[in-house]
Design a protein around this motif. Structure first.
Motif, short mmCIF file in Angstrom:
data_model
loop_
_atom_site.label_atom_id
_atom_site.label_comp_id
_atom_site.label_asym_id
_atom_site.label_seq_id
_atom_site.Cartn_x
_atom_site.Cartn_y
_atom_site.Cartn_z
N SER A 243 0.83 -1.21 0.00
CA SER A 243 0.00 0.00 0.00
C SER A 243 0.86 1.26 0.00
O SER A 243 0.48 2.27 -0.60
CB SER A 243 -0.95 0.01 1.21
N SER A 244 2.03 1.22 0.66
CA SER A 244 2.91 2.38 0.67
C SER A 244 3.43 2.65 -0.75
O SER A 244 3.45 3.80 -1.21
CB SER A 244 4.09 2.16 1.63
N THR A 247 0.52 4.03 -2.93
CA THR A 247 0.22 5.44 -2.64
C THR A 247 1.15 6.36 -3.42
O THR A 247 0.73 7.34 -4.04
CB THR A 247 0.36 5.73 -1.13
N ILE A 290 5.81 8.21 3.73
CA ILE A 290 4.91 7.09 3.44
C ILE A 290 5.61 5.76 3.68
O ILE A 290 5.09 4.87 4.34
CB ILE A 290 4.38 7.18 1.98
#
Length: 312
Positions: A243-244, A247, A290
């Motif tokens: 997910s990082s 993003t 992030i």
């Protein structure tokens, strides 16, 4: 010959964000803080990966490469932008200086986008086939992929910059931007720009559409593989890692696509300048945040490195 001599003599000026000095100073402070934050954050990630042996894996090798690219990428734009914010755009830049900045911006930006695609492939292999991961992602292959991103970015940047600055510039010399971006410079040319516009589209497809398509396909398989993981902890770790990266991908590709994957005739200078702030100042400072906030392994390694140095 006349057009060439006229082009060589031209100096470009950057149009300020606002005619009000106080607003320019506020923007200057915001840009300066983001630039310093990006330098500190990305340098911290690189040094942590370099110093901590447990992070000497393909995933963190690519992350360290991304951090170094971000440092040079933001440094291509930020210093000149900051100077022009304080001087209200009064300091000019020569055609040669503008071409140099454009080359490094396209070169490093292209390599950055390609590297994000490579990182998606790395995560795909790690989650899809964890037992053979180290066999597939050998150090030799990792180095070749990282070098390939740089070589391809260099070639595309050299061709595009040479093609654009082959045009004569003989009219208005005020750039409605804070750096020498491709489309604002192309608008100042007074020759036929159809070939250059076609080249911009081809380069955009190579560095934006193709990697993003590969990333999207990789994530379809990644999500399927994650859902098959039996332990909740394993699923959470896999989702957190991916997910990082996702993003960062959405921020980078989304904003760049708004500018470059549309007809040049529909380019809006004011909107282009605002959107460019995201991928030249915001994304470089968000990337380390992030990756560090959503990655327990990196946070633990950073704490270990800091404790080692404090105890010395």
């Amino acid at each position: 010959m006349g057009d060439e001599n006229r082009t060589i003599d031209i100096q470009f000026h950057f149009h300020p964000f606002s005619p009000i000095l106080e607003i320019q100073i506020l923007i200057f402070v915001a840009f300066l803080l983001m630039y310093i934050g990006s330098l500190i954050g990305n340098a911290t990630i690189f040094l942590t990966v370099w110093a901590e042996h447990s992070l000497h894996t393909p995933m963190y090798f690519f992350l360290a490469n991304l951090a170094v690219l971000e440092i040079f990428y933001s440094s291509t734009v930020a210093p000149l932008a900051l100077v022009n914010l304080l001087t209200m755009g009064r300091i000019p830049i020569s055609v040669t200086g503008c071409g140099t900045q454009m080359f490094f911006f396209v070169f490093l930006g292209s390599a950055d986008c390609i590297l994000l695609g490579i990182m998606a492939y790395d995560r795909f292999v790690a989650i899809r086939d964890p037992l053979r991961y180290t066999l597939i992602m050998r150090w030799q292959l990792c180095a070749q992929l990282a070098m390939g991103a740089l070589v391809l970015g260099f070639i595309l940047a050299l061709q595009l910059t040479a093609l654009i600055f082959h045009l004569p510039f003989c009219g208005q010399n005020r750039i409605t931007h804070f750096y020498c971006d491709v489309l604002p410079i192309l608008r100042l040319a007074c020759g036929d720009t159809r070939m250059q516009e076609a080249m911009i589209f081809i380069v955009s497809v190579i560095i934006l559409t193709l990697p993003f398509s590969l990333i999207s396909i990789s994530y379809i398989f990644i999500v399927g593989a994650i859902l098959k993981i039996r332990s909740a902890e394993g699923r959470h770790k896999a989702f957190s890692t991916c997910s990082s990266h996702l993003t960062v991908v959405l921020l980078q590709y989304g904003c760049c696509s708004l500018i470059y994957l549309r007809p040049s005739s529909s380019y809006n200078p004011e909107m282009g300048r605002v959107v460019s702030v995201v991928y030249t100042f915001v994304t470089p400072v968000l990337n380390p945040l992030i990756y560090s906030m959503r990655n327990k392994e990196l946070k633990d390694a950073l704490n270990k490195v800091m404790k080692r140095h404090l105890l010395r």
